[in-house]
Design an enzyme around this catalytic site. Sequence first.
Site, PDB file in Angstrom:
ATOM      1  N   ASP A   1       5.474   3.751   7.977  1.00  0.00           N
ATOM      2  CA  ASP A   1       4.515   3.312   6.952  1.00  0.00           C
ATOM      3  C   ASP A   1       3.228   4.204   6.776  1.00  0.00           C
ATOM      4  OD1 ASP A   1       3.217   1.344   5.466  1.00  0.00           O
ATOM      5  OD2 ASP A   1       3.886  -0.286   6.720  1.00  0.00           O
TER       6      ASP A   1
ATOM      7  N   HIS B   1      -0.340   7.179  -1.095  1.00  0.00           N
ATOM      8  CA  HIS B   1      -0.643   6.285  -0.427  1.00  0.00           C
ATOM      9  C   HIS B   1       0.251   5.979   0.764  1.00  0.00           C
ATOM     10  CE1 HIS B   1      -4.072   3.805  -2.798  1.00  0.00           C
ATOM     11  NE2 HIS B   1      -3.423   4.978  -3.435  1.00  0.00           N
TER      12      HIS B   1
HETATM   13  C1  G6P Z   1       3.273   0.339  -1.766  1.00  0.00           C
HETATM   14  C2  G6P Z   1       2.784   1.569  -2.637  1.00  0.00           C
HETATM   15  C3  G6P Z   1       1.805   1.047  -4.014  1.00  0.00           C
HETATM   16  C4  G6P Z   1       2.737  -0.042  -4.516  1.00  0.00           C
HETATM   17  C5  G6P Z   1       2.830  -1.099  -3.550  1.00  0.00           C
HETATM   18  C6  G6P Z   1       3.702  -2.292  -4.202  1.00  0.00           C
HETATM   19  O1  G6P Z   1       2.052  -0.076  -0.955  1.00  0.00           O
HETATM   20  O2  G6P Z   1       2.161   2.771  -1.969  1.00  0.00           O
HETATM   21  O3  G6P Z   1       1.919   2.210  -4.540  1.00  0.00           O
HETATM   22  O4  G6P Z   1       1.919  -0.258  -5.624  1.00  0.00           O
HETATM   23  O5  G6P Z   1       3.450  -0.646  -2.399  1.00  0.00           O
HETATM   24  O6  G6P Z   1       4.922  -1.907  -4.652  1.00  0.00           O
HETATM   25  P1  G6P Z   1       5.102  -2.380  -6.228  1.00  0.00           P
HETATM   26  O7  G6P Z   1       6.411  -1.469  -6.220  1.00  0.00           O
HETATM   27  O8  G6P Z   1       5.280  -3.777  -6.364  1.00  0.00           O
HETATM   28  O9  G6P Z   1       3.916  -1.469  -6.999  1.00  0.00           O
END
Ligand code: G6P
Length: 456
Positions: free
Chosen positions: A365, A156
């Site tokens: 990003d 992602h």
């Molecule tokens: C990004 C990453 C995700 C992640 C999200 C939120 O979008 O690509 O994998 O879940 O951030 O971050 P967190 O650490 O709270 O899961």
Amino acid sequence: MTRRIVVVANRLPVSWDGEEWVTSPGGLVRALEPVLQRVNGSWVGWSGNVGDPPEPFVHDGIAQRPVSLTEEELDGFYYGFCNSALWPLYHDAVVSPEFHRHHWRPYRKVNERYARVAAESLQPDDIAWVQDYQLQLVPGMLRAIRRDITIGFYLHIPFPPIELFARLPWRRQIIEGLLGADVLAFQTRASVQNFARAARRYGGAETLGRRELRWRGRSMRLQRAPIAIDTSHFEKMAKSDAVQRRVVELRHELGDAEHIFLGVDRLDYTKGIDLRLKSFAGLLEQTADHPRRYAFVQVAVPSRENVPAYQDLRSEIEQLVGRINGDFGEPGWSPVSYLYRSLALEELIAYYVAADVMLVTPLRDGMNLVAKEYVASRRDQPGVLVLSEFAGASEQLKSAVIVNPHDVDGVTAALRAATEMDPAEARLRMQRLRRTVRKETVFEWARDCLAMLEAF
Ligand code: G6P
């Protein structure tokens, strides 16, 4: 799609609200839910709490397989290797990545646990679909346990250029882990190319054409699959009476400013919030004879608050907001409204509809779905999207006003141009952007990714 799918992701698609499991918001979950329900699929992930995991359970027709993390693993794996080494390294090293063996070891151990839990719920011919940078060793580990399944991996976030990736002390292990997959999918063309180069250099993989690799007697496909949103859901909510009423209120609450600017981000140093605030201050300076003409709302969603770099960033941003409001505000009026919290979706959409100019100016990003959500929420209104060239979304949203977020004066000029843009031009640009977000939704994204895996 007929084969069973097991999604393996850092987090489960549900969280415990103290009384019951509730589905987490977000396009990925919304897109995959119907597919998993249809094929009797399951989801392996962390429940969000430390200690013993809950027993496997079924939620909305999807089997949930919780993975446990201890307090120390949360520190070493999640805050440590994932978010103090990989996250900054993969985002252009905008803060210095920290490499520690005591973070790498739990990363490997936790990845092994995900692979084991996934292997238990996989049957011959199933598809395991592994998500994101937290689980890059899982494809290789799964393949070592199960040879009778198809493995996909989706990143992602950006895959960095080789000059940066080279810094990682465990670069070979990461590449070998990823090459366990049959299909590796990325947000942008640049990430596909960066990965292919790193796989050749550090894994000894051979390239067969632009989108195929060969490694240790197997071949694997590379795919560009930009993630998207459930566009019609945003369109529908944006025209609801509740949102429309809230928009009128919001504009009034913001002092009936002529131009409302909006930024919505997780509070993360990759998002360029500090530079964006400086660019806005530049606009206020240039137009000091027209106070109260502009209002800027910055929504900063709390994130990874145990990591020192995030704590430092928060104080820096809050000081900056204070300084701008001190310099340009008047009794009863501040040019910057800063909200440190997440908003309910309906409230967020009301902000999108109220905002004349949306600022999406990350330093790097993977995609940035806020840009797409703004466009989807505009319906027939114009509104200007100011978008960083370093967001994956800029490969698709070409009719936005594209900026270099490091060029503070350049962004100030773009903000000014956005407020002075001929309405016909603004409308035309927005129509083009809307065509893109309507054509390429998260449902097409899931269909394309899964079709590639099923065909493998
Ligand atoms: C990004 C990453 C995700 C992640 C999200 C939120 O979008 O690509 O994998 O879940 O951030 O971050 P967190 O650490 O709270 O899961």
